[in-house]
Design an enzyme around this catalytic site. Structure first.
Site, PDB file in Angstrom:
ATOM      1  N   LYS A   1      -4.856   2.738  -0.892  1.00 44.66           N
ATOM      2  CA  LYS A   1      -5.308   3.031   0.459  1.00 44.66           C
ATOM      3  C   LYS A   1      -4.983   4.455   0.900  1.00 44.66           C
ATOM      4  O   LYS A   1      -5.276   4.833   2.030  1.00 44.66           O
ATOM      5  CB  LYS A   1      -4.796   2.041   1.519  1.00 44.66           C
ATOM      6  CG  LYS A   1      -5.363   0.654   1.377  1.00 44.66           C
ATOM      7  CD  LYS A   1      -6.562   0.462   2.280  1.00 44.66           C
ATOM      8  CE  LYS A   1      -7.325  -0.792   1.950  1.00 44.66           C
ATOM      9  NZ  LYS A   1      -8.245  -0.550   0.820  1.00 44.66           N
TER      10      LYS A   1
ATOM     11  N   MET B   1      -3.652   9.655  11.334  1.00 41.95           N
ATOM     12  CA  MET B   1      -4.644  10.124  10.357  1.00 41.95           C
ATOM     13  C   MET B   1      -5.399  11.350  10.879  1.00 41.95           C
ATOM     14  O   MET B   1      -6.609  11.481  10.661  1.00 41.95           O
ATOM     15  CB  MET B   1      -5.657   9.003  10.026  1.00 41.95           C
ATOM     16  CG  MET B   1      -5.009   7.807   9.375  1.00 41.95           C
ATOM     17  SD  MET B   1      -6.133   6.421   9.154  1.00 41.95           S
ATOM     18  CE  MET B   1      -5.998   5.572  10.701  1.00 41.95           C
TER      19      MET B   1
ATOM     20  N   ASP C   1       0.827  -1.212   0.000  1.00 39.38           N
ATOM     21  CA  ASP C   1       0.000   0.000   0.000  1.00 39.38           C
ATOM     22  C   ASP C   1       0.858   1.258   0.000  1.00 39.38           C
ATOM     23  O   ASP C   1       2.084   1.176  -0.040  1.00 39.38           O
ATOM     24  CB  ASP C   1      -1.058  -0.030   1.110  1.00 39.38           C
ATOM     25  CG  ASP C   1      -0.470   0.059   2.501  1.00 39.38           C
ATOM     26  OD1 ASP C   1       0.647   0.574   2.639  1.00 39.38           O
ATOM     27  OD2 ASP C   1      -1.137  -0.393   3.454  1.00 39.38           O
TER      28      ASP C   1
HETATM   29  N1  SAH Z   1      -0.431   0.739  10.490  1.00 40.92           N
HETATM   30  C1  SAH Z   1       0.209   2.038  10.467  1.00 40.92           C
HETATM   31  C2  SAH Z   1      -0.791   3.149  10.534  1.00 40.92           C
HETATM   32  C3  SAH Z   1      -1.714   3.223   9.355  1.00 40.92           C
HETATM   33  S1  SAH Z   1      -2.837   4.559   9.496  1.00 40.92           S
HETATM   34  C4  SAH Z   1       1.237   2.123  11.577  1.00 40.92           C
HETATM   35  O1  SAH Z   1       1.298   1.229  12.431  1.00 40.92           O
HETATM   36  O2  SAH Z   1       2.000   3.082  11.586  1.00 40.92           O
HETATM   37  C5  SAH Z   1      -2.023   5.786   8.521  1.00 40.92           C
HETATM   38  C6  SAH Z   1      -1.495   6.894   9.391  1.00 40.92           C
HETATM   39  O3  SAH Z   1      -0.317   6.497  10.067  1.00 40.92           O
HETATM   40  C7  SAH Z   1      -1.085   8.131   8.618  1.00 40.92           C
HETATM   41  O4  SAH Z   1      -2.192   8.945   8.314  1.00 40.92           O
HETATM   42  C8  SAH Z   1      -0.164   8.794   9.606  1.00 40.92           C
HETATM   43  O5  SAH Z   1      -0.888   9.436  10.626  1.00 40.92           O
HETATM   44  C9  SAH Z   1       0.553   7.601  10.226  1.00 40.92           C
HETATM   45  N2  SAH Z   1       1.826   7.313   9.538  1.00 40.92           N
HETATM   46  C10 SAH Z   1       2.176   6.173   8.947  1.00 40.92           C
HETATM   47  N3  SAH Z   1       3.427   6.236   8.463  1.00 40.92           N
HETATM   48  C11 SAH Z   1       3.899   7.449   8.772  1.00 40.92           C
HETATM   49  C12 SAH Z   1       5.116   8.128   8.535  1.00 40.92           C
HETATM   50  N4  SAH Z   1       6.126   7.549   7.894  1.00 40.92           N
HETATM   51  N5  SAH Z   1       5.238   9.402   8.993  1.00 40.92           N
HETATM   52  C13 SAH Z   1       4.236   9.997   9.657  1.00 40.92           C
HETATM   53  N6  SAH Z   1       3.051   9.405   9.901  1.00 40.92           N
HETATM   54  C14 SAH Z   1       2.877   8.145   9.472  1.00 40.92           C
END
Ligand code: SAH
Length: 286
Positions: A87, A199, A65
């Site tokens: 996604k 998010m 994704d």
């Molecule tokens: N499963 C993921 C989260 C998915 S929801 C995890 O465990 O990190 C998606 C959200 O995660 C994004 O909108 C953001 O808020 C955060 N996110 C994921 N990767 C990120 C990154 N590299 N830098 C900043 N925020 C991140």
């Protein structure tokens, strides 16, 4: 040993040999694959687990994704088909139900499937839904945890999520909901510990207003981490009352994480020490 085995196979009656090869064919056809639901971590390829890398390298097919970084995608074996399944918010992506069906179908074909997603599959990653769907369909499926972005981004920003004397706990909250956020804001505000919003970018106003109304001080420090654990990571430090304006002023892009709490003050403290030692070294070298 080898020659005995060979001789005994050769002396088997031909009917038995045929039976055996038919059985092998049937086994091959009924070979059911497996799905690995893999957490890729927040971006830096060196934050991949050894197990995740093994799943990538042994897969027959990969589905990834938008949160799987370019650096991690560069590690995908060139001869293995890799499909983007989207996604990203507001972008075309395959519906979750169709994706679940796709994973089931590929595994039924006997393939080893690597379904890789950003961070940890079980933290706002719909990993639980996919796992349930696969297991309900009788598919062998396993989750490989990844470093969730709250942990990776805060660490790369020099912000410990908990710190003795500052924060005795940490809560992960999603800023995404079909309609309005179903969160007990006053309870969150009263926790007096670190809050991390995933998010949350498009709901910055709502998050700030509700936490303020819940009793959190207007000068509570807030860090916004954009593109955490990637080459272009940006950290924007602000306060609870001002961070929604900072999101607009700095044109913060997704993915970004919002960290609220006293621990954010540690960033300045820790970085001041680095600066101090750099200037000391420069002084000694001069
Ligand atoms: N499963 C993921 C989260 C998915 S929801 C995890 O465990 O990190 C998606 C959200 O995660 C994004 O909108 C953001 O808020 C955060 N996110 C994921 N990767 C990120 C990154 N590299 N830098 C900043 N925020 C991140």
């Amino acid at each position: 040993m080898t020659s005995f085995f060979k001789a005994s196979v050769e002396t088997l009656p031909s009917a038995l040999l045929k039976q055996r090869s038919d059985a092998n064919e049937r086994a091959k056809k009924s070979r059911v694959g497996k799905v690995w639901l893999v957490g890729a971590g927040p971006g830096d390829a060196e934050l991949l687990t050894v197990k995740a890398l093994r799943a990538i390298n042994t897969a027959d097919i990969i589905f990834y994704d938008y949160l799987v970084s370019d650096d991690i995608r560069a590690l995908f074996p060139k001869n293995v088909p890799a499909h983007y399944v989207g996604k990203a918010k507001n972008q075309h992506s395959i519906a979750q139900e169709d994706l679940n069906q796709l994973l089931v179908k590929q595994a039924q074909l006997g393939l080893t499937v690597c379904r890789i997603k950003g961070g940890d599959p079980f933290i706002f990653g719909r990993g639980g839904e996919e796992l349930l769907e696969l297991r309900t369909a009788g598919i062998e499926a396993e989750v490989i945890p990844g470093i969730t972005s709250a942990s990776g981004c805060s660490t790369y920003a020099d912000i410990p999520l908990t710190h003795r004397g500052l924060s005795q706990g940490c809560t992960f909250v999603t800023g995404h909901a079909e309609k309005s956020l179903d969160v007990n804001w006053s309870a969150l505000a009263q926790l007096n510990h670190t809050l991390v919003f995933y998010m949350g970018l498009t709901r910055a106003d709502e998050i700030a207003a509700k936490l303020l109304a819940g009793g959190l001080a207007a000068d509570t420090p807030v860090a916004i981490i954009e593109n955490g654990c990637r080459r272009d990571q940006r950290d924007i430090v602000s306060t609870l009352s001002e961070f929604p304006a900072a999101v607009i002023r700095e044109q913060v892009q997704s993915p970004a994480l919002i960290i609220v709490g006293e621990v954010v003050r540690m960033k300045e403290k820790l970085q001041a020490q680095v600066q101090l030692h750099v200037s000391e070294k420069q002084y000694l070298l001069a």
